[in-house]
Design an enzyme around this catalytic site. Structure first.
Site, mmCIF file in Angstrom:
data_model
loop_
_atom_site.group_PDB
_atom_site.id
_atom_site.type_symbol
_atom_site.label_atom_id
_atom_site.label_comp_id
_atom_site.label_asym_id
_atom_site.label_seq_id
_atom_site.Cartn_x
_atom_site.Cartn_y
_atom_site.Cartn_z
ATOM 1 N N SER A 166 3.424 -20.954 10.709
ATOM 2 C CA SER A 166 2.459 -19.858 10.690
ATOM 3 C C SER A 166 1.120 -20.378 10.195
ATOM 4 O O SER A 166 1.027 -20.934 9.099
ATOM 5 C CB SER A 166 2.942 -18.720 9.784
ATOM 6 O OG SER A 166 2.017 -17.649 9.794
ATOM 7 N N GLN A 225 0.820 -1.202 0.000
ATOM 8 C CA GLN A 225 0.000 0.000 0.000
ATOM 9 C C GLN A 225 0.858 1.258 0.000
ATOM 10 O O GLN A 225 0.483 2.279 -0.559
ATOM 11 C CB GLN A 225 -0.928 0.001 1.218
ATOM 12 C CG GLN A 225 -2.035 -1.037 1.146
ATOM 13 C CD GLN A 225 -2.931 -1.001 2.366
ATOM 14 O OE1 GLN A 225 -2.627 -0.356 3.361
ATOM 15 N NE2 GLN A 225 -4.054 -1.690 2.296
ATOM 16 N N ASP A 253 9.965 -8.198 10.528
ATOM 17 C CA ASP A 253 9.305 -9.356 9.933
ATOM 18 C C ASP A 253 8.871 -9.074 8.502
ATOM 19 O O ASP A 253 8.336 -8.007 8.203
ATOM 20 C CB ASP A 253 8.082 -9.727 10.775
ATOM 21 C CG ASP A 253 7.341 -10.919 10.202
ATOM 22 O OD1 ASP A 253 7.831 -12.058 10.357
ATOM 23 O OD2 ASP A 253 6.267 -10.721 9.593
ATOM 24 N N TYR A 256 5.063 -11.066 0.379
ATOM 25 C CA TYR A 256 4.609 -9.688 0.568
ATOM 26 C C TYR A 256 5.025 -8.836 -0.634
ATOM 27 O O TYR A 256 6.216 -8.657 -0.893
ATOM 28 C CB TYR A 256 5.185 -9.091 1.847
ATOM 29 C CG TYR A 256 4.703 -9.734 3.135
ATOM 30 C CD1 TYR A 256 3.665 -10.671 3.130
ATOM 31 C CD2 TYR A 256 5.269 -9.410 4.352
ATOM 32 C CE1 TYR A 256 3.222 -11.265 4.297
ATOM 33 C CE2 TYR A 256 4.834 -9.992 5.541
ATOM 34 C CZ TYR A 256 3.819 -10.932 5.501
ATOM 35 O OH TYR A 256 3.373 -11.514 6.671
#
Length: 231
Positions: free
Chosen positions: A163, A37, A60, A65
């Site tokens: 995760s 973003q 992290d 991503y």
């Protein structure tokens, strides 16, 4: 403490799972912001510097991503700042990155090539933690555990974690590691907030108690009630 100069800031540090490594209770994440973003990369650097000044030593990211762009920007900033590598903890994640038939999952080829690619983007020799970003139902657990264990032995990563795995899946990984004398995962990164509590407080409770399994949670502030599916 790794940052005695930050004592006046009141930052608290905790052990990462059952390890002796200390991480700040607040981490600097990069999902949906770094390379995502926030399009202006010049904004990222002052944000990272302010986090560092506040005593945050835990950063992290993930191969997924912004399709790797987050790792690139984090790596560029860390290299520019020249912070001592021993003084910060860097985590990334592997599971889905790329568009080829072998670019998803937790098979040996995927794990090792993804870690190598992440380290190249980050411009680092090693990552402190690499998470298996989702469980892989098609690859034998032994193959996954052995691949991560080998990366630890090679010094490419210090620890590995999970995760969004179930307690059963984590327990299987711990058992496989123990039975085959391999390096076990030490930390889970689950979603956790005031309205998403059951898994952390209920399902994982035996893992925390029996194995001192760690947790580095995401979505603590729950940025949106309408979008809670991905980290």
């Amino acid at each position: 403490m790794p940052f005695p100069e930050f004592d006046s800031k009141g930052m608290e540090y905790r052990f990462l799972g059952n390890s002796g490594t200390l991480v700040s209770v607040i981490a600097y994440g990069s999902w949906d912001t770094v390379g995502g973003q926030v399009k202006d990369s010049s904004i990222i650097e002052p944000c990272l510097q302010e986090a560092w000044k506040c005593g945050i030593n835990f950063f992290d990211t993930s191969e997924s991503y912004a399709e790797g762009q987050a790792e690139i920007e984090i790596g560029h900033a860390l290299k520019k700042f020249g912070w001592p590598r021993k003084d910060y903890v860097l985590s990334t994640k592997v599971f889905e990155g790329g568009h080829g038939p072998n670019d998803i999952g937790l098979h040996r080829k995927k794990i090792i090539e993804s870690v190598n690619a992440s380290l190249k983007r980050l411009q680092l020799d090693y990552a402190d933690i690499v998470y298996a970003h989702r469980p892989d139902y098609l690859t034998a657990m032994l193959e996954t555990v052995r691949a991560f264990s080998d990366l630890v032995a090679q010094g490419r990563i210090h620890y590995w974690g999970t995760s969004e795995w179930s307690a059963f899946e984590i327990g299987e990984a711990l058992s496989v590691a123990r039975e085959n004398h391999l390096v076990a995962p030490i930390v889970e990164q689950p979603q956790y907030s005031i309205i998403s509590r059951q898994r952390v407080e209920g399902e994982y409770a035996p893992l925390f108690y029996k194995y001192k399994y760690g947790a580095t949670v995401w979505y603590v502030l729950l940025s949106s009630l309408a979008d809670r599916s991905y980290d």
